[in-house]
Structures are given as C-alpha cells and as structure tokens.
Design an enzyme around this catalytic site. Sequence first.
Site, PDB file in Angstrom:
ATOM      1  N   HIS A 143      -3.122  19.237 -32.727  1.00 45.94           N
ATOM      2  CA  HIS A 143      -4.455  18.745 -32.326  1.00 45.94           C
ATOM      3  C   HIS A 143      -4.991  17.689 -33.292  1.00 45.94           C
ATOM      4  O   HIS A 143      -6.005  17.049 -32.995  1.00 45.94           O
ATOM      5  CB  HIS A 143      -5.459  19.896 -32.259  1.00 45.94           C
ATOM      6  CG  HIS A 143      -5.136  20.935 -31.226  1.00 45.94           C
ATOM      7  ND1 HIS A 143      -4.907  20.628 -29.903  1.00 45.94           N
ATOM      8  CD2 HIS A 143      -4.979  22.288 -31.326  1.00 45.94           C
ATOM      9  CE1 HIS A 143      -4.632  21.745 -29.231  1.00 45.94           C
ATOM     10  NE2 HIS A 143      -4.664  22.760 -30.072  1.00 45.94           N
ATOM     11  N   ASP A 192       1.919  30.635 -28.244  1.00 46.40           N
ATOM     12  CA  ASP A 192       0.710  31.232 -27.683  1.00 46.40           C
ATOM     13  C   ASP A 192       0.718  31.250 -26.152  1.00 46.40           C
ATOM     14  O   ASP A 192      -0.256  31.682 -25.534  1.00 46.40           O
ATOM     15  CB  ASP A 192      -0.556  30.559 -28.233  1.00 46.40           C
ATOM     16  CG  ASP A 192      -0.426  29.058 -28.392  1.00 46.40           C
ATOM     17  OD1 ASP A 192       0.550  28.482 -27.853  1.00 46.40           O
ATOM     18  OD2 ASP A 192      -1.295  28.457 -29.045  1.00 46.40           O
TER      19      ASP A 192
HETATM   20 ZN    ZN Z   1      -1.952  26.572 -29.245  1.00 46.43          ZN
END
Ligand code: ZN
Length: 346
Positions: free
Chosen positions: A124, A248
């Site tokens: 990110h 995840d």
């Molecule tokens: Zn993630």
Amino acid sequence: MSVLLLSHPDCLRHVPPRPHPERPERLRAAEEALRRAELQGLEYLEPPPAEPEVLELVHTRAHLDRVRRSARGPGTWLDPDTYVVEGSWPAALAAAGSCLAAVDAVAVGRCAAAFALVRPPGHHAGPERAMGFCLLNHVALGTRWLIERWGLRRVLVLDWDVHHGNGTQEVFYRDGRVLFVSVHQEGWYPGTGSLDERGEGDGEGLVVNVPLPAGVGDEGYRTVFEEVVLPLGDAWTPEFVLVSAGFDAHHLDPLGRMQLTEWGFARLAALLREATTRWCAGRLALVLEGGYDLAALRASVVSVIRVLCGEEPGSPPERRPGELPYAAVRERVRLVRRALVPYWAV
Ligand SMILES: [Zn+2]
C-alpha cells in the site's frame, strides 16, 4: 538447487504501541512453523539491511525523511492504521534489504526460488506516503532494482493479497516494463483496484485488476489463475516474476472475506512454479505482505514453501460451505477477460 528463505531479526523491531493485527508475532509464528517443518532444500539467509539511498528508486526523499524522523520520536501514526515506533525504520530497511537480496539471489541463479519473510508489509505504500500498515514498498523496490541493476525489461508483479496493491500500482502505472496483476477482494480496503484502472502512457494495458466478490475459494482462485493470470504471463513472457504474497485471503483471516485454504495457496504456488519455468527459467521471488491469523499464516507459508521446494500440493480439501457459487466466479472471470480485449490476445 535450494529455495532461499530471507529474513532479518530487525523486522521484529516494528512493535505496535497498542493491539494491532500487524505485529511481530506474525513473523515469529511463520518462522517457527518453517523450522518445525524441516523442509528439504530450504536454506536460510539473513541479508544486510538496505542502504537508505537505494530506497529512492521508489520513494521520494520527503517520504523517507518523514518515516525516518517519525521513528526517532516516541512513536506516531502516519495514517489511522499505520504506526511508526523507534524500531520501525530499521525494520523497514531490513525488510527492503531481504527483498533486494531475494531478487538478486534468484537473478544470479543462486537458488531455485526465494521467499522474503519480512514485515512491515509494503504494497500500500506509494512513492510519497505510508498507508495501510506499509511504510516502504519492498516489492516495487525489488522490481525497480531488477530494471535498474539487472537491466530487465519485462517484469511480472503478481499481488494475491486480499487487498488491492494500490501502492505498487501507483509506482508502475505509466511504466511499460512492468505488468502488474492484482487479484483482490472487491470493494475492500483501500477501495481502489477496479477493472477500469488499466495503466496509462507506456503502461496502458499493463495494469490488470481482478476484483473478486467475497467468498471466492480454492477453485475460484485456480480459475482466475488459469484463465487470467497465466494466459497474461504467456503473452507477456516475463523475465522475472515477483509476488506480493499476502495470506489474508485465507478463510480464517480477520481482515478478509475470502475462502482460500492453505492448500489453495499451495496450488497457486504450484501453478506459478510451473509457469515461471516456462516463462523465465523459474525466476520467482515471493515477498510476504498481509496475513493476520497466526494459524492460517503458519500453515499457508509452510504449504507454499513446501511447493517451492518441489513437493506437490496433495489432495484438495472439501469445498468450504461459505464459498461463493462457482457460476459467480465464472461470470467475474468473463468480465475480467472482456476488459483485457483491447490490450491482450488471451
Ligand atoms: Zn492485505
């Protein structure tokens, strides 16, 4: 040839000031599980931290100064999710160093494949900002390093973390040397990663987002790989494949709503292992991103590395009750393939 597992104890120095899913226990859990598994052909390496100057291949000096400065004080938050404490700067440098050493080791043919077991995650983080637990974008850095240091002209960056790799996409949005493919949960953090984000200029058509509805499981991911990711690789013939390997999308993960199992991850790794052999003599490096359930992370990391070491994934588990109907996955794959038509004959 061995598989290389790269990590550094400084990655544990990034310690949250209050309970937080991105915590040192993640790495400890994965590493302990790997040691216990005693995988044949797995070799451990502790590379030096990255030199700060090399980070400017991806990040602005202002961003690097901000992270370094924040890590000197009592600790702070760079966004509502992203903490910086005293150990964060050395942790980020150690993670970047392991990632660079991973791509180097694969590039020189020192190992069959490499896995950088590092934190904090990176995908990110953009050139000018930290975001979503990420301080520095290690995969983007490794990719730029392959281009600048090794002179590569076609790198495939595959991001299978459940969240869209918006930072990596931003870095390469106008870059004709990087095909960025992100498979992620639709409408989930950070909200980007739609089908119509396709790159611009030299990079037009080289950003491919595969937003999936919640509930896609092992079979659905296999279909996405076989009908989108692998055909794109066949068409692009990358010289190197770098994976933002988050875990995840596992069904146990508290930050995702997907239904993948550790077996499903292993099969994705097996598909990639086979494809990279075809594309680029097996030049494959994976870098840990997310994965916040410790049991799921342990099992998934071991399963994937077991496959990299040459084992087969074995028999599939039962279909999970929460899985999205397969027809819905097929429909999504059809939409994704239709969006590729202007750019790809796949
Ligand atoms: Zn993630």
